[in-house]
Design an enzyme around this catalytic site. Sequence first.
Site, short mmCIF file in Angstrom:
data_model
loop_
_atom_site.label_atom_id
_atom_site.label_comp_id
_atom_site.label_asym_id
_atom_site.label_seq_id
_atom_site.Cartn_x
_atom_site.Cartn_y
_atom_site.Cartn_z
N GLU A 96 0.83 -1.19 0.00
CA GLU A 96 0.00 0.00 0.00
C GLU A 96 0.87 1.24 0.00
O GLU A 96 1.94 1.28 0.59
CB GLU A 96 -0.93 0.00 1.22
CG GLU A 96 -2.14 -0.85 0.96
CD GLU A 96 -3.16 -0.75 2.08
OE1 GLU A 96 -4.34 -0.54 1.78
OE2 GLU A 96 -2.77 -0.86 3.24
N CYS A 117 3.25 8.30 1.58
CA CYS A 117 3.87 7.31 2.45
C CYS A 117 4.12 6.04 1.64
O CYS A 117 3.19 5.46 1.10
CB CYS A 117 2.92 7.04 3.62
SG CYS A 117 3.50 5.78 4.73
N CYS A 124 7.47 -7.19 7.44
CA CYS A 124 8.63 -6.62 8.14
C CYS A 124 9.16 -7.66 9.12
O CYS A 124 8.39 -8.38 9.75
CB CYS A 124 8.23 -5.36 8.89
SG CYS A 124 9.62 -4.55 9.72
N CYS A 128 7.98 -5.59 15.84
CA CYS A 128 7.48 -4.69 16.89
C CYS A 128 6.10 -5.19 17.32
O CYS A 128 5.27 -5.53 16.47
CB CYS A 128 7.40 -3.25 16.40
SG CYS A 128 9.00 -2.63 15.85
N CYS A 131 2.67 -3.50 15.99
CA CYS A 131 2.56 -3.14 14.57
C CYS A 131 2.07 -4.33 13.76
O CYS A 131 2.60 -5.44 13.88
CB CYS A 131 3.92 -2.68 14.06
SG CYS A 131 3.99 -2.43 12.29
N CYS A 355 0.00 5.69 8.11
CA CYS A 355 0.94 4.72 7.57
C CYS A 355 1.00 3.50 8.46
O CYS A 355 0.98 2.38 7.99
CB CYS A 355 2.33 5.31 7.48
SG CYS A 355 2.41 6.67 6.38
N1 SAH Z 1 9.78 0.41 10.01
C1 SAH Z 1 9.93 1.80 10.11
C2 SAH Z 1 9.01 2.58 9.19
C3 SAH Z 1 7.64 2.03 9.03
S1 SAH Z 1 6.59 2.09 10.45
C4 SAH Z 1 9.76 2.26 11.52
O1 SAH Z 1 9.37 1.46 12.36
O2 SAH Z 1 10.08 3.40 11.79
C5 SAH Z 1 6.12 3.81 10.45
C6 SAH Z 1 5.65 4.30 11.78
O3 SAH Z 1 4.36 3.78 12.08
C7 SAH Z 1 6.58 3.88 12.92
O4 SAH Z 1 6.86 4.96 13.77
C8 SAH Z 1 5.75 2.83 13.58
O5 SAH Z 1 6.17 2.65 14.88
C9 SAH Z 1 4.35 3.39 13.42
N2 SAH Z 1 3.27 2.47 13.72
C10 SAH Z 1 3.24 1.14 13.52
N3 SAH Z 1 2.06 0.63 13.96
C11 SAH Z 1 1.35 1.67 14.45
C12 SAH Z 1 0.06 1.79 15.04
N4 SAH Z 1 -0.72 0.76 15.20
N5 SAH Z 1 -0.36 3.03 15.43
C13 SAH Z 1 0.43 4.11 15.24
N6 SAH Z 1 1.65 4.05 14.69
C14 SAH Z 1 2.11 2.84 14.30
FE1 SF4 Z 2 8.59 -3.05 11.13
FE2 SF4 Z 2 6.32 -2.14 12.10
FE3 SF4 Z 2 8.46 -2.21 13.65
FE4 SF4 Z 2 8.34 -0.42 11.64
S1 SF4 Z 2 7.02 -0.48 13.43
S2 SF4 Z 2 10.08 -1.76 12.21
S3 SF4 Z 2 7.19 -1.62 10.12
S4 SF4 Z 2 7.42 -3.99 12.76
#
Ligand code: SAH
Ligand code: SF4
Length: 371
Positions: A96, A117, A124, A128, A131, A355
């Site tokens: 996306e 974005c 990934c 995390c 996420c 995003c």
């Molecule tokens: N992997 C990279 C970039 C993609 S994630 C990173 O982690 O920075 C982009 C952002 O979205 C990150 O700050 C991530 O922590 C956040 N994110 C992921 N899941 C989320 C959620 N459920 N609510 C709000 N932000 C979220």
């Molecule tokens: Fe990967 Fe989601 Fe962690 Fe970003 S926030 S590093 S996309 S698992």
Amino acid sequence: MKFTPAKPPLTGETLETLTARLVERGEPTFRARQILDWLYKKRARSWDEMTNLPKSLRAWLAETFELLPAALILGKKSLDVTDKLLLELGDRSLIETVIIRAPQEGVGLENSRKTICISTQVGCAMGCKFCASGLMGLKRDLDAGEIVAQLLQVCYREDAHDPRAHAGLATFDNIVVMGMGEPLANYEALILALTIVNAEWGLGVGARRITLSTSGLVPKILRLADEPLGFRLAISLHGATNEVREQIMPVNKAFPLEKLLPAIQTFSEKHGRMITLEFILIEDINDSFDQAEKLRDIAIDLHAHVNLIPYNTVEGLPWKRPSNNRLERFADVLRAARISVTLRREKGHDIDAACGQLRLKTEKDRELALA
Ligand code: SAH
Ligand code: SF4
């Protein structure tokens, strides 16, 4: 974990590599610029549109390259504050790309500033806990052509109502690399893609208009600090102590704060530009007064901007966003120290949340789209 397409995408070629391919075939060097001009400035979507190229060359191009390796399979017709484009790749993987419009008073939505974005991986590997991309695991890296193609798809969508298209310019303002994937885990493809996006023969997007977000891969942050193009950097911190961060971000084991923070410092010093600390606020996980104070101290040390992001709930995960009152109290600790801080609460207007929310839903969307 690589996908090798039958034909390499044209969107993954630089002026140099394309020139080399053409010269090898006995073509004059100016052909490479002509082809890239059709692709990036005139937005040709088929080889046949490239009318100033000899037919035989067009036939060779069609045999040799995929013009665009990402096809739009779902995107709403109406313009919205956030528009999600669902794209299908050569191996049927779905990614996306999101268009986030910043509504301004007196300016129609079609003329508002646009931040795009983009994704860098399918899934990934960083895992995390909050996420949805992390839940999915890593399917594969995107190649440079697939990363660039997302932005061309955005241009196709926006060109009709954005006058910049007539001048052959990109019809968006900023790029945030905050979609699916950990950008710095796909370093070479990402830098190649952004070099193409930045180039004067490409989409011509200035490096200052491009922000990379990382969960904190220290060696790659240090490598990025030495790149000639000065991209902006955002760090997904989400915990102001190792104890809290480790609970939600496994990457903190390999790169704890005592390694991460000096790397950020080095990056800022080399770039002379403010970096952003992203901090998702999750109820009872990292929203305490103590975390706010520790985050404040880190932000002061790094002279960083702080972006507070209320957690967006993900289906199947137990986490919740804190109450508005608690969010404000957290932000106040930072504001009191005169730290530059943003806390966006409107749903859908939040770049990061929009995003961060792309995840997993894609498979469901495909079922809907293809039903
Ligand atoms: N992997 C990279 C970039 C993609 S994630 C990173 O982690 O920075 C982009 C952002 O979205 C990150 O700050 C991530 O922590 C956040 N994110 C992921 N899941 C989320 C959620 N459920 N609510 C709000 N932000 C979220
Ligand atoms: Fe990967 Fe989601 Fe962690 Fe970003 S926030 S590093 S996309 S698992």
